[in-house]
Design an enzyme around this catalytic site. Structure first.
Site, PDB file in Angstrom:
ATOM      1  N   GLU A 174     -40.712 -15.572  20.797  1.00 31.71           N
ATOM      2  CA  GLU A 174     -40.026 -16.224  19.701  1.00 31.71           C
ATOM      3  C   GLU A 174     -39.860 -17.875  19.652  1.00 31.71           C
ATOM      4  OE1 GLU A 174     -36.770 -14.687  17.990  1.00 31.71           O
ATOM      5  OE2 GLU A 174     -37.281 -12.771  17.835  1.00 31.71           O
ATOM      6  N   GLU A 385     -39.147  -6.221  17.928  1.00 30.25           N
ATOM      7  CA  GLU A 385     -37.671  -6.144  17.529  1.00 30.25           C
ATOM      8  C   GLU A 385     -37.951  -6.000  16.067  1.00 30.25           C
ATOM      9  OE1 GLU A 385     -35.387  -9.685  18.772  1.00 30.25           O
ATOM     10  OE2 GLU A 385     -36.393 -10.000  20.351  1.00 30.25           O
TER      11      GLU A 385
HETATM   12  C1  PNW Z   1     -34.143 -12.349  17.955  1.00 28.10           C
HETATM   13  N1  PNW Z   1     -35.075 -14.928  11.999  1.00 28.10           N
HETATM   14  O1  PNW Z   1     -34.110 -13.472  17.193  1.00 28.10           O
HETATM   15  C2  PNW Z   1     -33.953 -12.600  19.262  1.00 28.10           C
HETATM   16  O2  PNW Z   1     -35.201 -12.256  20.028  1.00 28.10           O
HETATM   17  C3  PNW Z   1     -32.909 -11.825  19.792  1.00 28.10           C
HETATM   18  O3  PNW Z   1     -32.653 -12.492  21.000  1.00 28.10           O
HETATM   19  C4  PNW Z   1     -31.868 -11.550  18.842  1.00 28.10           C
HETATM   20  O4  PNW Z   1     -30.329 -11.051  19.439  1.00 28.10           O
HETATM   21  C5  PNW Z   1     -32.094 -10.845  17.480  1.00 28.10           C
HETATM   22  O5  PNW Z   1     -33.356 -11.802  17.103  1.00 28.10           O
HETATM   23  C6  PNW Z   1     -31.176 -10.946  16.636  1.00 28.10           C
HETATM   24  O6  PNW Z   1     -30.876 -11.953  15.957  1.00 28.10           O
HETATM   25  C7  PNW Z   1     -34.389 -13.916  15.993  1.00 28.10           C
HETATM   26  O7  PNW Z   1     -34.499 -16.023  11.560  1.00 28.10           O
HETATM   27  C8  PNW Z   1     -33.954 -14.898  15.407  1.00 28.10           C
HETATM   28  O8  PNW Z   1     -36.001 -14.211  11.297  1.00 28.10           O
HETATM   29  C9  PNW Z   1     -34.032 -15.474  14.013  1.00 28.10           C
HETATM   30  C10 PNW Z   1     -34.938 -14.851  13.307  1.00 28.10           C
HETATM   31  C11 PNW Z   1     -35.570 -13.565  13.869  1.00 28.10           C
HETATM   32  C12 PNW Z   1     -35.047 -13.156  14.867  1.00 28.10           C
END
Ligand code: PNW
Length: 482
Positions: A174, A385
């Site tokens: 990401e 994820e």
């Molecule tokens: C992921 N969004 O982050 C990460 O890869 C994980 O480490 C984290 O724990 C998980 O999502 C839950 O938050 C994201 O804004 C952060 O769409 C932001 C977004 C998506 C995934």
């Protein structure tokens, strides 16, 4: 979820891998054990004021560094096929480069061997945000061009060690998050001469060069490996049918997924829209670099949690300019959840810890079609994820109510049914990884925001399956081709 008759026209292909995911800093703990060097998250969580709003740290986390055997046994018992975890770069190379820490290599040897022993497919990410602190301090981490060689050297160690045992690889997790949001807003990168608005694009540029090198390293070790990087973002629903909103949607795809997916899947270069709107910030690739980057992802590995309504910015669709305050969103488009309030099960008033996340599974088939049609991944699409934090789950005190998580259960149920629909329509989806194997350190939000399909009592380090864990595997029990 109510019992329904099985839809006979749906199925997951036999080799579909369904698994769970976690990431080193969020679960391992043992931050000073066996020669691990510090990462930027040790500093971010320990500094005053802490970058984690609850002042919590990953010092102990889920104690996975010591309990991984039990953790793998538990997911095997559940019937899970794959376990996705990330390597701690600063365990393997305590200073980010140079001296290799053999104890760390032996630790991950055993994590991988334990997976194989239980017939679990290990899937390994090289970088999930926990940059070795030394690299941050020496040249600004991802803002320094030196990171490209250091990441490549790290990748050589990793692929040479484990290419014979691990088939599924993800290089970098990401980049729009760690190049754009973490930890730029707190000035962590302030020692650099690069202007703040340019930093996300310099970071992203180095990410693409580092990823491409790692991909080629992996392929030179074993050309049959599956190597990709992980993007993230929601499905973009056009708010109205105006042409301004249609343009806004295209911009949203380009600024989120396209920034990294176009170079790797399409032509080695950034989307034309980015080159246009943020031309003052975006570095250029040479023709040689474009050829080196193009084609360096085998599957489209997307962290696809949710959907957003996209619309023209308040100031009008023509106001898009790189002069706005945040260069990641140069007034090119707006997103909203409000339109959906009466429609989605969980709105922005749901979990206050995750305002970006709605249970919006209805759009998943369209999302999957869009990914396949736009980026045409050779090896198909994986949802690397997906998950949801239930509203106020962090406030529940008694074990019984902690373990019943109906919203998460229906999220997985409905999301997987949406994937079955897309599969029946010819979209090549190859796997899913539920975020997360268990509740863990949710970065800046701390341990209160919970994404696990297992609960962990952080005092005793006992693990418990939530109802959603059974819901998740049950859909596969019903629909996986025998
Ligand atoms: C992921 N969004 O982050 C990460 O890869 C994980 O480490 C984290 O724990 C998980 O999502 C839950 O938050 C994201 O804004 C952060 O769409 C932001 C977004 C998506 C995934």
């Amino acid at each position: 979820v109510p019992l329904q008759a099985k839809n006979e026209s749906w199925s997951f292909p036999k080799d579909f891998w369904y698994g769970v995911a976690g990431a080193a800093y969020q679960i391992e703990g043992a931050v000073k054990a066996e020669g691990r060097g510090p990462s930027i998250w040790d500093v971010l969580s320990h500094r005053v004021p802490s970058y984690v709003i609850t002042n919590e740290t990953g010092d102990v986390a889920d104690n996975n560094y010591y309990q991984y055997k039990e953790d793998i046994a538990r997911i095997a018992a559940l019937g899970i096929k794959a376990y996705s975890f990330s390597l701690s770069w600063s365990r393997i190379l305590p200073f980010g480069s140079g001296q290799v820490n053999e104890e760390a290599l032996r630790h991950y040897d055993d994590v991988i061997d334990t997976c194989l022993q239980y017939n679990i497919i290990p899937q390994v990410t090289l970088y999930h945000w926990d940059l070795p602190l030394y690299l941050q301090n020496s040249y600004g981490g991802w803002l320094g061009s030196e990171i490209v060689d250091d990441f490549t050297a790290y990748a050589e160690i990793v692929f040479n060690r484990w290419a014979s045992k691990v088939h599924h690889w993800f290089t970098i997790n990401e980049p729009i998050v760690f190049c754009g949001f973490y930890p730029l807003p707190v000035g962590f990168f302030k020692n650099t001469t690069i202007p703040p608005k340019q930093q996300p694009y310099v970071c992203g540029h180095n990410v693409l060069l580092a990823h491409a090198n790692a991909y080629h390293v992996a392929k030179s070790v074993n050309s049959s490996l599956s190597v990709s990087f992980k993007t993230n973002g929601g499905y973009k629903i056009q708010r109205t049918n105006s042409s301004a909103d249609a343009q806004a949607v295209q911009r949203a795809w380009d600024f989120q997924e396209g920034w990294f997916a176009n170079p790797t899947f399409i032509n080695g270069d950034y989307p034309p829209l980015l080159k246009d709107y943020v031309s003052t910030f975006l570095p250029n690739f040479t023709e040689e670099q474009k050829a080196h980057i193009n084609g360096t992802a085998d599957i489209f590995a997307h962290d696809a949690y949710t959907s957003d309504f996209i619309m023209a910015p308040d100031s009008g669709i023509d106001a898009c300019t790189s002069n706005s305050s945040h260069s990641l969103y140069p007034q090119c488009y707006n997103t909203t959840k409000l339109y959906a309030n009466n429609y989605w099960a969980i709105g922005p008033a749901g979990d206050p810890g995750t305002p970006w996340l709605n249970k919006a599974t209805d759009w998943v088939p369209a999302f999957l079609h869009y990914m396949q049609d736009t980026w045409k991944p050779k090896g198909g699409i994986a949802i690397t994820e997906f998950g949801i934090s239930e509203p106020y789950e962090e406030l529940r005190k008694d074990l019984a109510s902690i373990l019943i998580d109906p919203i998460r259960s229906s999220y997985y149920h409905d999301y997987l049914q949406a994937i079955l629909i897309a599969l029946s329509e010819g979209v090549n989806v190859v796997g899913t990884l539920a975020w997360s194997i268990y509740d863990n350190l949710e970065w800046t939000s701390g341990y209160g925001v919970k994404f696990g399909i297992q609960y962990v009592n952080l005092t005793t380090q006992e693990r418990y399956f939530k109802a959603s864990a059974f819901e998740y595997v049950n859909v596969f029990n019903v629909y996986l081709e025998k």
